[in-house]
Scaffold this motif. Structure first.
Motif, PDB file in Angstrom:
ATOM      1  N   THR A   1       2.985  -0.500  12.583  1.00  0.00           N
ATOM      2  CA  THR A   1       3.385  -1.899  12.388  1.00  0.00           C
ATOM      3  C   THR A   1       2.248  -2.850  12.724  1.00  0.00           C
ATOM      4  O   THR A   1       1.975  -3.802  11.984  1.00  0.00           O
ATOM      5  CB  THR A   1       4.636  -2.223  13.222  1.00  0.00           C
ATOM      6  N   GLN A   2       1.574  -2.601  13.832  1.00  0.00           N
ATOM      7  CA  GLN A   2       0.445  -3.455  14.214  1.00  0.00           C
ATOM      8  C   GLN A   2      -0.691  -3.350  13.201  1.00  0.00           C
ATOM      9  O   GLN A   2      -1.307  -4.359  12.855  1.00  0.00           O
ATOM     10  CB  GLN A   2      -0.049  -3.093  15.614  1.00  0.00           C
ATOM     11  N   ASP A   3      -0.951  -2.155  12.718  1.00  0.00           N
ATOM     12  CA  ASP A   3      -1.991  -1.962  11.712  1.00  0.00           C
ATOM     13  C   ASP A   3      -1.630  -2.702  10.426  1.00  0.00           C
ATOM     14  O   ASP A   3      -2.480  -3.351   9.809  1.00  0.00           O
ATOM     15  CB  ASP A   3      -2.189  -0.466  11.438  1.00  0.00           C
ATOM     16  N   ARG A   4      -0.367  -2.621  10.039  1.00  0.00           N
ATOM     17  CA  ARG A   4       0.094  -3.336   8.833  1.00  0.00           C
ATOM     18  C   ARG A   4      -0.052  -4.850   9.004  1.00  0.00           C
ATOM     19  O   ARG A   4      -0.505  -5.542   8.092  1.00  0.00           O
ATOM     20  CB  ARG A   4       1.541  -2.974   8.538  1.00  0.00           C
ATOM     21  N   LEU A   5       0.284  -5.374  10.161  1.00  0.00           N
ATOM     22  CA  LEU A   5       0.131  -6.804  10.438  1.00  0.00           C
ATOM     23  C   LEU A   5      -1.341  -7.207  10.356  1.00  0.00           C
ATOM     24  O   LEU A   5      -1.693  -8.205   9.720  1.00  0.00           O
ATOM     25  CB  LEU A   5       0.699  -7.144  11.816  1.00  0.00           C
ATOM     26  N   PHE A   6      -2.202  -6.423  10.968  1.00  0.00           N
ATOM     27  CA  PHE A   6      -3.643  -6.706  10.926  1.00  0.00           C
ATOM     28  C   PHE A   6      -4.147  -6.721   9.486  1.00  0.00           C
ATOM     29  O   PHE A   6      -4.877  -7.622   9.076  1.00  0.00           O
ATOM     30  CB  PHE A   6      -4.411  -5.664  11.755  1.00  0.00           C
ATOM     31  N   ASN A   7      -3.751  -5.716   8.699  1.00  0.00           N
ATOM     32  CA  ASN A   7      -4.197  -5.631   7.312  1.00  0.00           C
ATOM     33  C   ASN A   7      -3.673  -6.791   6.470  1.00  0.00           C
ATOM     34  O   ASN A   7      -4.380  -7.305   5.603  1.00  0.00           O
ATOM     35  CB  ASN A   7      -3.764  -4.306   6.685  1.00  0.00           C
ATOM     36  N   THR A   8      -2.445  -7.194   6.729  1.00  0.00           N
ATOM     37  CA  THR A   8      -1.859  -8.311   5.997  1.00  0.00           C
ATOM     38  C   THR A   8      -2.666  -9.587   6.221  1.00  0.00           C
ATOM     39  O   THR A   8      -2.876 -10.367   5.295  1.00  0.00           O
ATOM     40  CB  THR A   8      -0.393  -8.526   6.434  1.00  0.00           C
ATOM     41  N   ILE A   9      -3.131  -9.770   7.423  1.00  0.00           N
ATOM     42  CA  ILE A   9      -3.866 -10.985   7.775  1.00  0.00           C
ATOM     43  C   ILE A   9      -5.327 -10.910   7.353  1.00  0.00           C
ATOM     44  O   ILE A   9      -5.898 -11.894   6.894  1.00  0.00           O
ATOM     45  CB  ILE A   9      -3.769 -11.233   9.298  1.00  0.00           C
ATOM     46  N   SER A  10      -5.941  -9.751   7.488  1.00  0.00           N
ATOM     47  CA  SER A  10      -7.398  -9.680   7.388  1.00  0.00           C
ATOM     48  C   SER A  10      -7.959  -9.107   6.087  1.00  0.00           C
ATOM     49  O   SER A  10      -9.149  -9.261   5.821  1.00  0.00           O
ATOM     50  CB  SER A  10      -7.951  -8.865   8.557  1.00  0.00           C
ATOM     51  N   LYS A  11      -7.150  -8.462   5.273  1.00  0.00           N
ATOM     52  CA  LYS A  11      -7.702  -7.787   4.093  1.00  0.00           C
ATOM     53  C   LYS A  11      -7.340  -8.509   2.811  1.00  0.00           C
ATOM     54  O   LYS A  11      -6.329  -9.203   2.730  1.00  0.00           O
ATOM     55  CB  LYS A  11      -7.212  -6.337   4.045  1.00  0.00           C
ATOM     56  N   THR A  12      -8.174  -8.302   1.806  1.00  0.00           N
ATOM     57  CA  THR A  12      -7.900  -8.873   0.487  1.00  0.00           C
ATOM     58  C   THR A  12      -6.750  -8.095  -0.161  1.00  0.00           C
ATOM     59  O   THR A  12      -6.429  -6.973   0.246  1.00  0.00           O
ATOM     60  CB  THR A  12      -9.135  -8.773  -0.433  1.00  0.00           C
ATOM     61  N   ALA A  13      -6.200  -8.683  -1.199  1.00  0.00           N
ATOM     62  CA  ALA A  13      -5.112  -8.019  -1.917  1.00  0.00           C
ATOM     63  C   ALA A  13      -5.570  -6.684  -2.500  1.00  0.00           C
ATOM     64  O   ALA A  13      -4.840  -5.689  -2.461  1.00  0.00           O
ATOM     65  CB  ALA A  13      -4.576  -8.935  -3.009  1.00  0.00           C
ATOM     66  N   THR A  14      -6.785  -6.627  -3.014  1.00  0.00           N
ATOM     67  CA  THR A  14      -7.316  -5.383  -3.576  1.00  0.00           C
ATOM     68  C   THR A  14      -7.453  -4.322  -2.486  1.00  0.00           C
ATOM     69  O   THR A  14      -7.096  -3.151  -2.696  1.00  0.00           O
ATOM     70  CB  THR A  14      -8.671  -5.636  -4.268  1.00  0.00           C
TER      71      THR A  14
END
Length: 193
Positions: free
Chosen positions: A137-150
């Protein structure tokens, strides 16, 4: 019948035959057709489900009326509203729905407590499962905030390589936090690479 769930739980802790027999005796098997809502917003979640077969989604409806998918659960995954509904005894803020015909093993809070009482090593196994769930869950939250859609879509494909063939594109877009149209553009761009 129980080898799949036993193998899943034994990734974390080793159990003897008697402990596994207790575990298996407390599981409830259910076959549920696709498009069945297992949990509605406002209800209290009273189950933890292990997916034997099928695909499930957990989602909420935002202030604009859009469905936001928080989790997909496929074979060998667990799904529930553990953090908010089961342990806090509050009404759920999410829906859990089958996207395919599914088969589950289910626990309710009482049978889980009975398991911990009769086979205490399972408490450690489920604690590890909760820790892993929190890390995801924490990894998913981080990715949602920090990564591009691609980048998010590429990571999604790594995690769920077969899911694009099993669920509608708009569900994947919802999970990624983008529009279905934008996801279509990303997919076209990735196929050209």
């Amino acid at each position: 019948m129980y080898s799949q769930i036993n193998k899943n739980i034994e990734r974390y802790v080793s159990f003897n035959a008697d402990e596994l027999k207790i575990f298996n005796s407390l599981l409830e098997y259910k076959a549920i057709p696709k498009k069945t809502i297992l949990l509605h917003e406002g209800e209290r979640c009273n189950f933890e489900a292990f997916v034997i077969k099928g695909c499930v989604r957990k989602y909420y409806i935002d202030a604009n009326g859009f469905e936001v998918i928080l989790q997909f659960a496929i074979e060998n995954a667990w799904i529930s509203d553990i953090s908010f509904s089961i342990y806090e005894e509050n009404p759920s803020r999410v829906y859990i729905e089958t996207l395919e015909d599914c088969e589950f093993f289910l626990f309710n809070p009482a049978t889980k407590e009975e398991l911990f009482s009769r086979a205490p090593k399972f408490e450690r196994a489920f604690r590890i499962l909760m820790q892993r769930s929190l890390a995801v869950t924490q990894d998913r939250l981080f990715n949602t905030i920090s990564k591009t859609a691609t980048e998010k879509y590429a990571e999604f494909l790594e995690q769920y390589p077969a899911l694009p063939q099993r669920v509608a594109q708009h569900y994947i877009a919802s999970y990624l936090g983008i529009s279905a149209e934008f996801l279509s553009k990303i997919r076209k761009k990735m196929t050209k690479l």
